[in-house]
Design a protein around this motif. Sequence first.
Motif, mmCIF file in Angstrom:
data_model
loop_
_atom_site.group_PDB
_atom_site.id
_atom_site.type_symbol
_atom_site.label_atom_id
_atom_site.label_comp_id
_atom_site.label_asym_id
_atom_site.label_seq_id
_atom_site.Cartn_x
_atom_site.Cartn_y
_atom_site.Cartn_z
ATOM 1 N N ASN A 13 -9.724 20.762 22.159
ATOM 2 C CA ASN A 13 -10.363 22.030 22.568
ATOM 3 C C ASN A 13 -9.539 23.221 22.096
ATOM 4 O O ASN A 13 -8.338 23.117 21.884
ATOM 5 C CB ASN A 13 -10.458 22.125 24.094
ATOM 6 C CG ASN A 13 -11.605 21.315 24.666
ATOM 7 O OD1 ASN A 13 -11.530 20.097 24.752
ATOM 8 N ND2 ASN A 13 -12.664 21.999 25.055
ATOM 9 N N HIS A 55 -20.194 27.023 29.429
ATOM 10 C CA HIS A 55 -20.994 25.961 30.059
ATOM 11 C C HIS A 55 -20.130 25.162 31.023
ATOM 12 O O HIS A 55 -18.918 25.325 31.055
ATOM 13 C CB HIS A 55 -21.692 25.084 29.021
ATOM 14 C CG HIS A 55 -20.798 24.244 28.161
ATOM 15 N ND1 HIS A 55 -19.890 24.768 27.262
ATOM 16 C CD2 HIS A 55 -20.667 22.885 28.057
ATOM 17 C CE1 HIS A 55 -19.267 23.784 26.639
ATOM 18 N NE2 HIS A 55 -19.699 22.631 27.116
ATOM 19 N N HIS A 60 -14.157 22.839 29.477
ATOM 20 C CA HIS A 60 -14.314 24.279 29.231
ATOM 21 C C HIS A 60 -14.003 25.128 30.459
ATOM 22 O O HIS A 60 -13.738 26.321 30.322
ATOM 23 C CB HIS A 60 -15.726 24.576 28.716
ATOM 24 C CG HIS A 60 -15.982 23.929 27.386
ATOM 25 N ND1 HIS A 60 -15.997 24.624 26.209
ATOM 26 C CD2 HIS A 60 -16.153 22.624 27.061
ATOM 27 C CE1 HIS A 60 -16.186 23.779 25.202
ATOM 28 N NE2 HIS A 60 -16.287 22.557 25.694
HETATM 29 FE FE FE Z 1 -16.526 20.601 24.947
#
Ligand code: FE
Length: 259
Positions: A13, A55, A60
């Motif tokens: 990420n 989201h 996240h």
């Molecule tokens: Fe993701």
Amino acid sequence: MPSLRALPALRDNYIWMLAEAASGCALVVDPGEAGPVLHALAEDGRTLSAILLTHHHGDHIGGTAELKAAYPDATIYAPHDDRIHLPATQVGNGDVIHIAAPAARFDVIEVHGHTRSHIAYHGEGLLFCGDTLFSLGCGRMFEGTPEQMLASLDRLAELPADTQICCGHEYTLANAGFAATVEPDNAALKSRTEDARAQRERGEPTLPARMADERAANPFLRIDAIADDRIPWPPEVEPSPRRVDRFAALRLAKDNFPA
Ligand code: FE
Ligand code: ZN
């Protein structure tokens, strides 16, 4: 001019940080964990003023509560989704976010497909698009239809050519492998792939990507440009001229492509 950083987090990420020297304030997008953000803030002597979420997936939002505890004045922006249990200002299509410091204005764009409430933030020449648009690829459709995902990508592709695309993951080289099977003679794709390989060898992110480059090289933004006989129709599916069917075949083939 605020400065932009991609903070590597979790496995692959990125947490995006936009910081402003004058005010000493920073905002972050999609903090999947708090550690990298706390470290970067301390390193640069910044205060956290806002957290933008695209989201509800844990990779996240996972660090948000810890960041809010450390910086109680930070405002959290999130999509309308009751799976996000945070004190957030909920935003949706057409909403505009004004942040005082770092001075920034973002339009909220609903981009359903990866999830049913996914949003993107566009402003200051930047696009924070979570798991919707990746460099040379797009997100998996966990909760959406091909119609929704294609509409979301079409919407993002209309943004200005010099938009810097800040995606949620470092997937560029993996995506390049699949893209090359779809458009083996695409010169823009080849040069983007070479650049990305060099960036990874130097230990740098391949992001942000430029919208103009994605339009030229990302197969999921090039549904109309791909040769008919390069659409990877599954054996049980009749080839179709419909854009959404071509997109769905492409996304399905990517799901099954060895990573
Ligand atoms: Fe993701
Ligand atoms: Zn996700």
